[in-house]
Write a protein that holds these residues in place. Sequence first.
Motif, PDB file in Angstrom:
ATOM      1  N   ALA A  11      68.184   6.794  95.657  1.00 15.10           N
ATOM      2  CA  ALA A  11      66.779   6.785  96.022  1.00 15.10           C
ATOM      3  C   ALA A  11      66.516   7.655  97.238  1.00 15.10           C
ATOM      4  O   ALA A  11      65.443   8.238  97.382  1.00 15.10           O
ATOM      5  CB  ALA A  11      66.326   5.346  96.291  1.00 15.10           C
ATOM      6  N   ALA A  12      67.491   7.767  98.111  1.00 16.47           N
ATOM      7  CA  ALA A  12      67.295   8.555  99.328  1.00 16.47           C
ATOM      8  C   ALA A  12      67.618  10.023  99.115  1.00 16.47           C
ATOM      9  O   ALA A  12      67.455  10.833 100.002  1.00 16.47           O
ATOM     10  CB  ALA A  12      68.154   7.982 100.463  1.00 16.47           C
ATOM     11  N   GLY A  13      68.103  10.387  97.922  1.00 15.82           N
ATOM     12  CA  GLY A  13      68.552  11.763  97.684  1.00 15.82           C
ATOM     13  C   GLY A  13      67.510  12.699  97.233  1.00 15.82           C
ATOM     14  O   GLY A  13      66.378  12.571  97.143  1.00 15.82           O
ATOM     15  N   TYR A  40      53.679  12.531  91.685  1.00 14.92           N
ATOM     16  CA  TYR A  40      53.301  12.021  90.379  1.00 14.92           C
ATOM     17  C   TYR A  40      53.068  10.533  90.544  1.00 14.92           C
ATOM     18  O   TYR A  40      53.607   9.905  91.448  1.00 14.92           O
ATOM     19  CB  TYR A  40      54.368  12.295  89.326  1.00 14.92           C
ATOM     20  CG  TYR A  40      55.759  12.135  89.823  1.00 14.92           C
ATOM     21  CD1 TYR A  40      56.372  10.894  89.792  1.00 14.92           C
ATOM     22  CD2 TYR A  40      56.466  13.215  90.364  1.00 14.92           C
ATOM     23  CE1 TYR A  40      57.635  10.725  90.267  1.00 14.92           C
ATOM     24  CE2 TYR A  40      57.747  13.043  90.858  1.00 14.92           C
ATOM     25  CZ  TYR A  40      58.325  11.807  90.805  1.00 14.92           C
ATOM     26  OH  TYR A  40      59.596  11.628  91.285  1.00 14.92           O
ATOM     27  N   LEU A  63      61.929   7.199 103.235  1.00 16.17           N
ATOM     28  CA  LEU A  63      62.616   7.320 101.958  1.00 16.17           C
ATOM     29  C   LEU A  63      63.878   8.161 102.074  1.00 16.17           C
ATOM     30  O   LEU A  63      64.787   8.039 101.266  1.00 16.17           O
ATOM     31  CB  LEU A  63      61.687   7.952 100.908  1.00 16.17           C
ATOM     32  CG  LEU A  63      60.884   6.985 100.039  1.00 16.17           C
ATOM     33  CD1 LEU A  63      60.039   6.062 100.874  1.00 16.17           C
ATOM     34  CD2 LEU A  63      60.027   7.747  99.075  1.00 16.17           C
ATOM     35  N   ASP A  86      60.526   5.563  94.281  1.00 21.51           N
ATOM     36  CA  ASP A  86      59.839   5.928  95.520  1.00 21.51           C
ATOM     37  C   ASP A  86      58.851   4.855  95.931  1.00 21.51           C
ATOM     38  O   ASP A  86      58.734   4.509  97.099  1.00 21.51           O
ATOM     39  CB  ASP A  86      59.076   7.253  95.352  1.00 21.51           C
ATOM     40  CG  ASP A  86      60.007   8.440  95.504  1.00 21.51           C
ATOM     41  OD1 ASP A  86      61.197   8.212  95.764  1.00 21.51           O
ATOM     42  OD2 ASP A  86      59.532   9.578  95.363  1.00 21.51           O
ATOM     43  N   ARG A  87      58.143   4.361  94.953  1.00 19.60           N
ATOM     44  CA  ARG A  87      57.186   3.296  95.235  1.00 19.60           C
ATOM     45  C   ARG A  87      57.898   2.086  95.845  1.00 19.60           C
ATOM     46  O   ARG A  87      57.524   1.585  96.884  1.00 19.60           O
ATOM     47  CB  ARG A  87      56.462   2.907  93.936  1.00 19.60           C
ATOM     48  CG  ARG A  87      55.747   1.601  93.952  1.00 19.60           C
ATOM     49  CD  ARG A  87      54.470   1.600  94.782  1.00 19.60           C
ATOM     50  NE  ARG A  87      53.481   2.535  94.274  1.00 19.60           N
ATOM     51  CZ  ARG A  87      52.650   3.237  95.051  1.00 19.60           C
ATOM     52  NH1 ARG A  87      52.687   3.097  96.352  1.00 19.60           N
ATOM     53  NH2 ARG A  87      51.797   4.062  94.519  1.00 19.60           N
ATOM     54  N   PHE A  88      58.977   1.651  95.168  1.00 19.74           N
ATOM     55  CA  PHE A  88      59.704   0.484  95.669  1.00 19.74           C
ATOM     56  C   PHE A  88      60.285   0.744  97.053  1.00 19.74           C
ATOM     57  O   PHE A  88      60.311  -0.132  97.899  1.00 19.74           O
ATOM     58  CB  PHE A  88      60.820   0.077  94.696  1.00 19.74           C
ATOM     59  CG  PHE A  88      60.296  -0.451  93.389  1.00 19.74           C
ATOM     60  CD1 PHE A  88      59.087  -1.128  93.330  1.00 19.74           C
ATOM     61  CD2 PHE A  88      61.011  -0.282  92.214  1.00 19.74           C
ATOM     62  CE1 PHE A  88      58.599  -1.621  92.123  1.00 19.74           C
ATOM     63  CE2 PHE A  88      60.536  -0.772  91.009  1.00 19.74           C
ATOM     64  CZ  PHE A  88      59.326  -1.432  90.968  1.00 19.74           C
ATOM     65  N   ARG A  89      60.766   1.966  97.258  1.00 23.09           N
ATOM     66  CA  ARG A  89      61.373   2.286  98.541  1.00 23.09           C
ATOM     67  C   ARG A  89      60.357   2.292  99.680  1.00 23.09           C
ATOM     68  O   ARG A  89      60.718   2.144 100.835  1.00 23.09           O
ATOM     69  CB  ARG A  89      62.056   3.659  98.476  1.00 23.09           C
ATOM     70  CG  ARG A  89      63.294   3.647  97.642  1.00 23.09           C
ATOM     71  CD  ARG A  89      64.534   3.448  98.455  1.00 23.09           C
ATOM     72  NE  ARG A  89      64.675   4.470  99.477  1.00 23.09           N
ATOM     73  CZ  ARG A  89      65.551   4.412 100.452  1.00 23.09           C
ATOM     74  NH1 ARG A  89      66.347   3.387 100.555  1.00 23.09           N
ATOM     75  NH2 ARG A  89      65.632   5.373 101.337  1.00 23.09           N
ATOM     76  N   SER A  90      59.101   2.523  99.354  1.00 24.02           N
ATOM     77  CA  SER A  90      58.093   2.555 100.414  1.00 24.02           C
ATOM     78  C   SER A  90      57.553   1.152 100.706  1.00 24.02           C
ATOM     79  O   SER A  90      56.701   0.982 101.566  1.00 24.02           O
ATOM     80  CB  SER A  90      56.953   3.503 100.037  1.00 24.02           C
ATOM     81  OG  SER A  90      56.150   2.927  99.028  1.00 24.02           O
ATOM     82  N   ASP A 141      65.995   5.302  83.850  1.00 26.50           N
ATOM     83  CA  ASP A 141      64.578   5.423  83.517  1.00 26.50           C
ATOM     84  C   ASP A 141      63.717   5.245  84.778  1.00 26.50           C
ATOM     85  O   ASP A 141      62.829   6.043  85.070  1.00 26.50           O
ATOM     86  CB  ASP A 141      64.231   4.358  82.471  1.00 26.50           C
ATOM     87  CG  ASP A 141      62.827   4.532  81.929  1.00 26.50           C
ATOM     88  OD1 ASP A 141      62.401   5.693  81.813  1.00 26.50           O
ATOM     89  OD2 ASP A 141      62.170   3.525  81.639  1.00 26.50           O
ATOM     90  N   ASN A 174      61.200   8.134  86.892  1.00 24.47           N
ATOM     91  CA  ASN A 174      59.745   8.115  86.772  1.00 24.47           C
ATOM     92  C   ASN A 174      58.998   7.840  88.069  1.00 24.47           C
ATOM     93  O   ASN A 174      57.811   7.574  88.060  1.00 24.47           O
ATOM     94  CB  ASN A 174      59.296   7.145  85.669  1.00 24.47           C
ATOM     95  CG  ASN A 174      59.551   5.700  86.055  1.00 24.47           C
ATOM     96  OD1 ASN A 174      59.813   5.392  87.215  1.00 24.47           O
ATOM     97  ND2 ASN A 174      59.473   4.808  85.095  1.00 24.47           N
ATOM     98  N   GLY A 175      59.703   7.933  89.183  1.00 22.82           N
ATOM     99  CA  GLY A 175      58.991   7.852  90.464  1.00 22.82           C
ATOM    100  C   GLY A 175      58.780   6.447  90.992  1.00 22.82           C
ATOM    101  O   GLY A 175      58.338   6.268  92.113  1.00 22.82           O
ATOM    102  N   LEU A 176      59.105   5.457  90.157  1.00 20.30           N
ATOM    103  CA  LEU A 176      58.914   4.083  90.620  1.00 20.30           C
ATOM    104  C   LEU A 176      59.826   3.736  91.784  1.00 20.30           C
ATOM    105  O   LEU A 176      59.486   2.927  92.632  1.00 20.30           O
ATOM    106  CB  LEU A 176      59.169   3.109  89.469  1.00 20.30           C
ATOM    107  CG  LEU A 176      57.930   2.739  88.673  1.00 20.30           C
ATOM    108  CD1 LEU A 176      58.336   1.922  87.463  1.00 20.30           C
ATOM    109  CD2 LEU A 176      56.964   1.940  89.528  1.00 20.30           C
TER     110      LEU A 176
END
Lengths: 263, 324
Positions: free
Chosen positions: A261-263, B85, B53, A89-93, A81, A85-87
Motif C-alpha cells: 500500500a505504501a509503494g 480515480y 500513504l 488508498d482509501r483504507f490507508r487514509s 483486486d 482498484n484504489g480502495l
Amino acid sequence: MIELMNDSRALLGRHIRHLVRMPEKLISMTVMPVAYVAVFGVLFGSAISLPGAEYHDYLMAGIFAQTMLMNVSGTGLGVADDLNNGLVDRFRSLPITSTPVMIARTTSNVLLTVLSSIAMSVVGFAIGWRTEAGPLSVLGGFGLLLLLGIGMAWLGAWLGLVLRSPEVINPVTFMVIMPLTFLSNAFIPLNGLPSWLRTICQWNPLSVVVAACRKLFGNDIATSQAGALVVRNPEPRALLLTVALSAIMAPLAVRAYRKAAAG
Amino acid sequence: MDNVIQAEGLRKNYGDRLAVRSVDLSVPGGSVLGVLGPNGAGKTTLVRMLATLLDVDGGHAEVAGYDVTRHPRKVRERIGLTGQYAAVDSRLTARENLRLIGRLHHLDRFAAERRGEELLRRFDLLDAADRYVGTYSGGMRRRVDLAASLIGEPMVLFLDEPTTGLDPASRQVLWDSITEQVEAGTSVLLTTQYLEEADRLADRVVVIDEGSVAAEGKPAELKSRVGGERLRVVVRERSELPGAISALAPIAPEEPDVDTATGEVSIELRNGVESLAQAAEALRGAGVEPDEFGLYRPSLDDVFLSLIGDRTVTEQSALGKART
C-alpha cells in the motif's frame, strides 16, 4: 482490541455483501467441491478398493482439506483486486490499521469455504459417509480443517500482495495447491505407491493434517496408515502445523499489505 | 491562522530516481493550495506523503498539527483524500460505501448513517443511493468519492486531480462542491493539470517540475510574472505585418512579439486604455486594417509554459489548451 474487532466487522460486512451479490462465486465455490465429492466418491470409490473400508469414508477428510486449500487462490485474487482498484488508498487514509483489512479479507474467504464444507458434508452423507467417533472428536476434526483454511487464507493473502497481478497469482497458487493436494494421502491410500513417492507424500504436511482429520472423524483405516512414521499419531503435529502456518503467514501478510500500500 | 500543512525539504526516491527532490510548502488554515505540474512531476507522490500513504525519505511535514511520520494516525483522523480515480467500492451502493467509511472513522451506527444521508443529500445522490456505484457515471463516482473523503469532517482535504477525465458539466459540479467545502472552513491541497482549475479554486499555486518547486505565488502574481496585459493584433495580409510592427513598436515598452506564421503581433500594454487608443491610432495611420485587435491577459498556461518550457510539449496537449 475492541477497535480492531469493530473495524474488522465493518470490513467483513463489505465482503459478505459482495458474496451475496455475486451468487456465481458462491455457487462455483459450492458446486465444485460438491461435484468432487460425488464424482470422486462414486467413481473412484468403485475403482479403488480398500480392505475392510469404504472409499467415501476415506475420501471425505481429504476433500475437505482440498477445499480449504482453495482459500489460497480465493484470498490471493481478492487482495490483488483491492490493491488494483484504489480502495487500498482509501483504507490507508482512514484512522484504521492494516490488520483489520486483512482479517476481514481472510475471514470472508474462510467463511466461503466453510459454506462449501457444509454442502459437501450433506452430499457426503447422502453417498454414505459416516463419522465413527464421538461428537467432540468430529468437531475437533472440523476445527482442524478450519485452522487449515485460515492458515491457507493468510498464505494466499501474502502471495496476492507479493505477486499483485491475477495473471501471476493464478498459476502460482495452482503450483502451490496441486502438489500439496495430489502428492498427499488426500485422495489415495499411500500403500500402493513406490516407496520413494510414498516417502514424499508422507512428509507432505497436508498428509499429516488429513491423517489427523481422518482419525478424529473415526474414518482412519488402520491398514492404510501402517508404517507411516509421519502420519502416526498425527493430531498434535497437525495442530502445530496449521497454527504455525497462520502464525507465520499472518504477520507476513499484514507487513506485505503495508508495504504494497505504501509503494 | 496557523498553517495546516507545513512541509520542509520533503523528499522521496524510488531507487535512484528522485520523485520529489526537496519540496517546501505551507498551506494556511482555510485556504486552497493548487499544486500544478506536468505528468510525472511528483504531484501525486507529494500528496501521498502528506496523506501518510507513503513513507517520507527526507525532510519532514506536519499536517493538521501532527508530524506525518511520527503521528500518522492523528493525521488520518483529520484528513480526507480523494485520489485520481474514484476509490469507492463499485459493488456496494453509495449509501453502503458512505456507511462503511463512517464506521471506519469510528462513528457509531447511527452517526455513520446520519452523516451518510447528509452527504448523499448534499451531493445530490439520494436518488441513486441504493444503486451499485459500479453503475454510476464517472462524475457521480467522483462525487461519491468526494463525499467519502468528507465523512470524517476533515480539517485538511487532499484532492489529487479530482476532475481528471470528467466532462465539463461534472467538473463544474465538483468545483462547486469543493468551493462550498472551503467556505465551510476546510483547507484544501489540490493537484491538477488543468490550469483553469487552479485559477478557479486556488488561493495560492505551487508549480512543481521534476520533483521541485519551480514557482510559487498567488495566481495573479504568477501571471504578472510573465508580463501584464497585452495587446494582440492579427493582420489580414502577411504584407501588412512590417507596417503593423513599426506602428506598434513606439508604444511598446519592449520589442513586439511577432509570429510571422499567423501574422500576429503582440505588445505589452503599460497604460491600459490610453495605450490601446494609441495603438489603434497608430495602426490606422499606417493603413493597417487588422483581423483581430484585442486585449489579452496572460493565463496560468503562460506561466506554466514559461516555467516548464518546450520540454513538455507532449504534455501540453494534455492540458487541453494550446498557447495563443
